[in-house]
Motif scaffolding. Sequence first.
Motif, short mmCIF file in Angstrom:
data_model
loop_
_atom_site.label_atom_id
_atom_site.label_comp_id
_atom_site.label_asym_id
_atom_site.label_seq_id
_atom_site.Cartn_x
_atom_site.Cartn_y
_atom_site.Cartn_z
N ALA C 28 76.97 19.53 -8.36
CA ALA C 28 76.23 18.34 -7.97
C ALA C 28 75.01 18.17 -8.86
CB ALA C 28 75.80 18.45 -6.51
N PRO C 29 74.76 16.96 -9.33
CA PRO C 29 73.60 16.76 -10.20
C PRO C 29 72.27 16.85 -9.45
CG PRO C 29 74.80 14.70 -9.91
CD PRO C 29 75.61 15.77 -9.27
N TYR C 30 72.28 16.58 -8.14
CA TYR C 30 71.03 16.62 -7.38
C TYR C 30 71.21 17.43 -6.11
CZ TYR C 30 70.06 12.64 -10.36
OH TYR C 30 69.89 11.84 -11.45
N ASP C 31 70.08 17.72 -5.47
CA ASP C 31 70.17 18.35 -4.17
C ASP C 31 70.54 17.27 -3.15
OD1 ASP C 31 69.43 21.01 -2.75
OD2 ASP C 31 68.59 19.42 -1.49
N ALA C 32 71.21 17.70 -2.08
CA ALA C 32 71.70 16.71 -1.11
C ALA C 32 70.56 15.96 -0.43
CB ALA C 32 72.55 17.41 -0.05
N THR C 33 69.40 16.59 -0.32
CA THR C 33 68.31 15.96 0.43
C THR C 33 67.28 15.31 -0.48
OG1 THR C 33 67.15 18.05 0.46
CG2 THR C 33 68.53 17.54 2.35
N GLU C 34 67.50 15.39 -1.77
CA GLU C 34 66.50 14.87 -2.70
C GLU C 34 66.47 13.34 -2.63
OE1 GLU C 34 67.15 16.74 -6.47
OE2 GLU C 34 65.80 15.34 -7.48
N GLN C 35 65.30 12.81 -2.24
CA GLN C 35 65.19 11.35 -2.10
C GLN C 35 64.59 10.75 -3.37
OE1 GLN C 35 62.96 10.48 1.46
NE2 GLN C 35 64.47 11.48 2.79
N HIS C 36 65.17 9.65 -3.79
CA HIS C 36 64.62 8.90 -4.93
C HIS C 36 64.28 7.52 -4.39
CE1 HIS C 36 66.11 12.11 -7.52
NE2 HIS C 36 67.20 12.06 -6.78
N ARG C 37 63.10 7.43 -3.80
CA ARG C 37 62.79 6.23 -3.02
C ARG C 37 62.70 4.98 -3.89
NH1 ARG C 37 58.53 9.02 1.24
NH2 ARG C 37 60.05 10.55 1.94
N GLU C 38 62.62 5.18 -5.20
CA GLU C 38 62.55 4.01 -6.07
C GLU C 38 63.95 3.47 -6.36
OE1 GLU C 38 61.83 7.02 -6.60
OE2 GLU C 38 62.54 7.75 -8.54
N ALA C 39 64.98 4.18 -5.93
CA ALA C 39 66.34 3.72 -6.25
C ALA C 39 67.27 3.82 -5.05
CB ALA C 39 66.90 4.53 -7.42
N PRO C 40 66.94 3.12 -3.95
CA PRO C 40 67.83 3.19 -2.79
C PRO C 40 69.03 2.24 -2.94
CG PRO C 40 65.96 1.79 -2.28
CD PRO C 40 65.76 2.26 -3.70
#
Lengths: 301, 301, 305, 595
Positions: C28-40
């Motif tokens: 997986a490229p990211y963690d499952a809980t990692e939020q990117h609030r600028e790109a929902p």
Amino acid sequence: MAAADLLLDVRDLRVEYANGSRAVRGVRFEIRAGEVVGLLGESGCGKTSVALAVAGLLPRGARRSGTVALSGYEGRRATVGFLFQEAGRTFHPFLSLGRQMREAARVGASGERVGRIAEEALEAVGLPAGEYAGAFPHQLSGGQLQRAQLAQVLVAEPAAIVADEPTAALDRAAEDQVLDLIEGTRGKAGVLLISHEPELLRRRAGRVMVMYGGKIVERGTAEQVFDAPRHPYTQALMACGKAGKTGGRVAEIPGQPPDPRGEQRGCSFAPRCAKRMAVCEEREPAAVDEANEVSCWAHGE
Amino acid sequence: MIRFLAGRVAQAVLLLIVVSAGVFALAALAPGDYFAALRSDPRVDPAAIETLRTRYGLDRPVEVRYGVWLAGAVRGDFGVSLAYNMPVTELLAPRVGKSLALASAAWALGWVSALVLALGAALRPGGLIDKLTSWLVSTLLVLPELLLASVLVLVAARTGILRLGGFGLALLTLAPGVVPVLLRHARAALKEAAEATFVEAARARGIAGRRLWVMYIFPAAANPLISLFGMSFAGVLSASLVVEAVTGWPGIGPLFLDSIAGRDFYVVTVVTLLMAALLAAGNLAADAMLYALDPRLRTPQ
Amino acid sequence: MRARAGWKLAAGVLAGMYAAVLGAGYLAPYDATEQHREAPLRAPAAMQFERGRLVVADAISGRKVAVHWFSGGHLFGAEAPALYFPLGSDEFGRDQFSRILYGGRISLMAALLGAMVSLGLGLAAGLMSALGPVWLDAVLMRLGEVCLALPWLYLLLGVRAFLPLDLSPEAVFVVFVVLAGMLGWARPARLFRGLGLSLKQAGYVEASRGFGASRWYVARRHMLSELRGVVGTQGALLVPQFLLAEVTLSLFGLGINEPGVSWGTMLDVVRQPAMLAMNPWLAMPVLVLVPVFLCFQVCADAMAR
Amino acid sequence: MTIMHSRAEAGTLCAGIVLFGMTSLAAGLRTPAEEVAKYQDLHGRAGGSLVVYQRAEPKTLNPLFGFDLSSREVIGLLQADLVHINRKTLEAEPALASGWKASEGGRVYTLRLRRGLHFSDGEPFTADDVVFSFGLYLDEKLNAPQRDLLVVGGEPIRVEAVDAGTVRVALSRPYAAAERLFDSIAIVPRHAVEKAYREGTADRLWPVDAKPGSVVGMGPYRLKAYVPGQSIVLERNPFYWKVDAAGQRLPYLDTIEFRFAGTEDAQLLHFVNGDAAMVSGLGARNFEYLKQEQRTRGAQLVDAGPGLEYNFLFFNLQPGAEGGDPAFRVRQGWFTQDAFRRAVSAAIDREGIVRLVYGGRAAAIWGPVSPGDRRWWDAEIPRPARSIERARQLLGSAGFHWSAEHELFDSRGNRVEFSIVTSSSNAERRQTATVIQNDLSQLGMKVEVVPLEFRAMLDRVMRAHRFDAAIFGLASGDADPNAGMNVWLSSGGMHLWNAEQTSPATDWEAEIDRLMEQQMSEMDARRRKKLFDRAQAVLAEHVPLICTVSPDILAAAKAGLENFSPAVIPPYTLWNAERLYWMTGAGEAGVSSAR
């Protein structure tokens, strides 16, 4: 032998199941009118497959090759009747005995004759219709069930009867009763009597064939086979039988029976054979046929 | 037979008592009560809520409440819905009919299509129908029911072919969950029956075609199917409760889920009892049918 | 022969699936809980090949960025601050692809566990009922009816209330799956009972009592092979049921909690038609679920044979 | 005070009294003077019907015991109150009482009733009915949930008839804006209810399946039919006491049919499908969907702005909670520190919640009064932007420190970890929790979010007090500080973080108590506002409630439905049902027009 006597002629019979198991690997024998032929072997040797193949009852997906020819018998219908080991399982549990007899009799008959044939068949095996026609299978004893099964077979007036361990689940008294009945009612029909008990065949069979690993390894008259066994397997079998009266279980013969799925090279009994020679593992001994009564390299030396 | 039935009815009554006690126990276990929702209104003082609880007897120990209810239930008074402030029976009566209508339709549809398709498959194993049904079962089992329901509801809303809250939509949503399970079992039962020894034996005796199916295979296949038959209606009904809530069919489903969430436990108790009674009745009917069908149950050894 | 090949393929796919979810940390490229609030709620990134390299649209700017392979402890990814969501992002800008991988850990385990528990209990109860004394049969079967009839949601709500709040989401979930499995014994039990009865009637068991060990061996083998069929069939029915059970559980707040993630909670979106209609890629877990169900079924069918 | 004005709706209730001496309106009545209320600029068209899908089925039509939203929505159309809070302006306006007067420093209110009005069964309405109705609400044995509202200063209000057209209400202490208490207190007909009341079955009165004629009220509609689980149909009350500019008796619509959808999504689909004429209480996502959806093009989609609901996070400060569990006491040690709560507040990305969870259709808030409550909202409360930096400073100065892995520890070396409970049935609140959980993890806190089923959560938080922190949303039914006294007062049962204190636990809670008590008795509106502003400021400083957002009220209606004007308190769309009408050629039949 007279050609007219020949009922059943089986040549080069082979059976292979869908899972790759090659249960029968080239068997030939014949049964003549009025004769009881015994087939002896331990479980898994392929004797039931021979029986099913002869009766045309192989399950879906099984491949049979070779010929099974039925001839020379002038009965109502030329068929092979089959006696299953567990008679109880051959009856529909919900239907009365009389009902099932009539169903069997309906094949090849009609009208009033159906009932009469059914009744006569029951009488013939010692189950008077008045008393037993209304009974359900679960109300009968093992011996009665096997006799009832015989009645079912007799209804069709078969040319030959294949009996696959018909008494394996019965006690000695019932066993004798059933076997006597088979003898008494078969008329001119030939019988292929399958068992793993040498004693039974010695008493009941005229000729006996011994089967191992999907092949017949020895044959002859009952006295010949049981009193002077020639094949090492038969000899071992007889030895166990005398020692413990275990009914022919061959667990005492060291080693395991061959894997029916495996390719076979040399004699299939060689790994367990006390008289094993180099050639046994290299080449198969000649098969049992008209000329040859024993399939063994050691035989005849 | 009478004794057998009387025994089973007594068992069913006992079952209902145990179930009702179970619901009360579970209700006591689940935190919060009907009036808890008032706690989110800032204008209502918690003290006032406590008074309400007392008024409706919610502050009494669960066993006391159960005793009072049971005494009432014996007299036909099954309690009052806290939310609707009316007798539970009165509340449920108009809705039960709708749920039963939906469940019966889906159930009948399920059984008819399952039996027809299973027969088609069993008559010709490996044939087109066999393959099609096997695919149908796999596909329907694999599709998440919830997804299917959502898609159907969405399609209904968008195309207007099926009315939201209508019978057609509810039935179409419920049936796909019912059919594959029944079909799977019907197929298995028919297949197993067709391969039973007594069918093989009947075939060996020359019985074939329709007689074989009608006399031998169907009754034998009926045995496992009857047990399933008894259980299946209650199963369909409980599945329909959820489907009703999703599709808006005005049966007991939406009310039941609402009552669970709302802790309106007399409603929950009565609906649960209804389900249990149907289940018991189904099983009882199945047992009675088996009794009639299977002589082993009704005649001595 | 074809069926056997299908079975191997299905088992292979499942094994691959399990390997993938276990290797989520790398795949997986990211963690499952990692939020990117600028790109929902970004749709799956458009990608193309340019000069032999995979180029994707950055989830924030939309500019083209190259995909990096085998760097930063992950199989692939875009170089920060660019974001690459192969299967789009959810409402918090979390990567769907990563969440599917991490979510599978719970879902795949839970489904198997739940099915095993209820199968095991059902088998024990069913055979005891069939082969044991008559009173035991009556008791077990009526008990089964009670279990089928009771509203277990109450119990689950109650149990949740008694569990400590600081239990990890995974632990709570496993408790529920096991509980659900324990409650689900009644239906399989009835079938196993029927099977037990038919075996008893068939006389194998009877025969095994009166005769030598080889008979017993035959009976046992026969029984096992028939049992295997029913267990396989039931397994094929139960595994998908338990995979979906968590969606139903989450409906009542009994599913896996944030920050935990599972396919069931991701699938919650199928209950929100508007959300789904506007952001169809959120239904992506279905595309994973359906083949998983199919594979389980093919395997179970193969077992049944 | 009785004058109200709103541009949003056509039709303004005329000030004062209009004498309407005509007998021609309601044939067969020989009332000499019917004192109706008139909307001077309301010119609608009579006829047509309206279909509304409710989320849940109404449970009862009994105004004393219906407290769920669906029931209240229907009851609101069947019944009328003396004084009504205009859902749009949030001001109290005359209803069955045409006017009122406070005297004796706010201890006594005199209400003048409209004359010559009739109940929906044609029986006359008098002061006797009013006294009887209040008697019901105040009866301790009946214990209606609203009784509490009518208990002021520990004593129930006293209601007496001065004459057939006047009632006097006495309170045990001065009470500002007491007229607002009368909102939603249905005036029920004595002649129809008294028998049941005497027999002790008043609580069983008017179940949903009541016979249509038996449900009697003063509301614009009366019961016509009920199909269990399916629908409730209301028909216009021919005796209703409001008229439009032309003297046309209201309501306009012949029938209003309530059907039950079960979920918000089903409501939405019914609206998209054209089954429903209007839909309210929409989530932001569904509202967005309606905007995109081709089939609802032309429909009236209204964002009424933030409602009165305020969402917030709070910590359990109750002494002895969790049975004095030592591990909990350690956690409570953090929670009770102002700096800790301020740090949490500083770390929360309110704008992020507004954007991600509510699609921009909510307002970030720093106190429990929503900007939707225009009258009481305090513009002066500080609204610091989110700052992880400041949160860290606050924690650092309070003795917290971070490990090498950025995990937060208190001065005694305990890892900072706790759980937040929230209601599982509220998707937005659950998502808010997800944002907060992520925000706090950036401070090095380990937070578990535990959604619990609604009633289980309420039980746990408000009865058992077994929780660390909770996310809640409260919505008062009225925009007045008095409506929230249970929350603000330290002795209040809804003083969530530390309820029912015998004496205030902290100085600032004592100060809030004092300010709230003062504003309750303050009859001057401006001085009252100042006192409440001060209370808001104290609360914002000590952040026992870490407020997050106030969601917008979103609703939609078919094109052609005139006067559709969603309000910020429930019933959001049917509050002016009597004035709703279909434009010529628009959805006359209400249902069939959409396709």
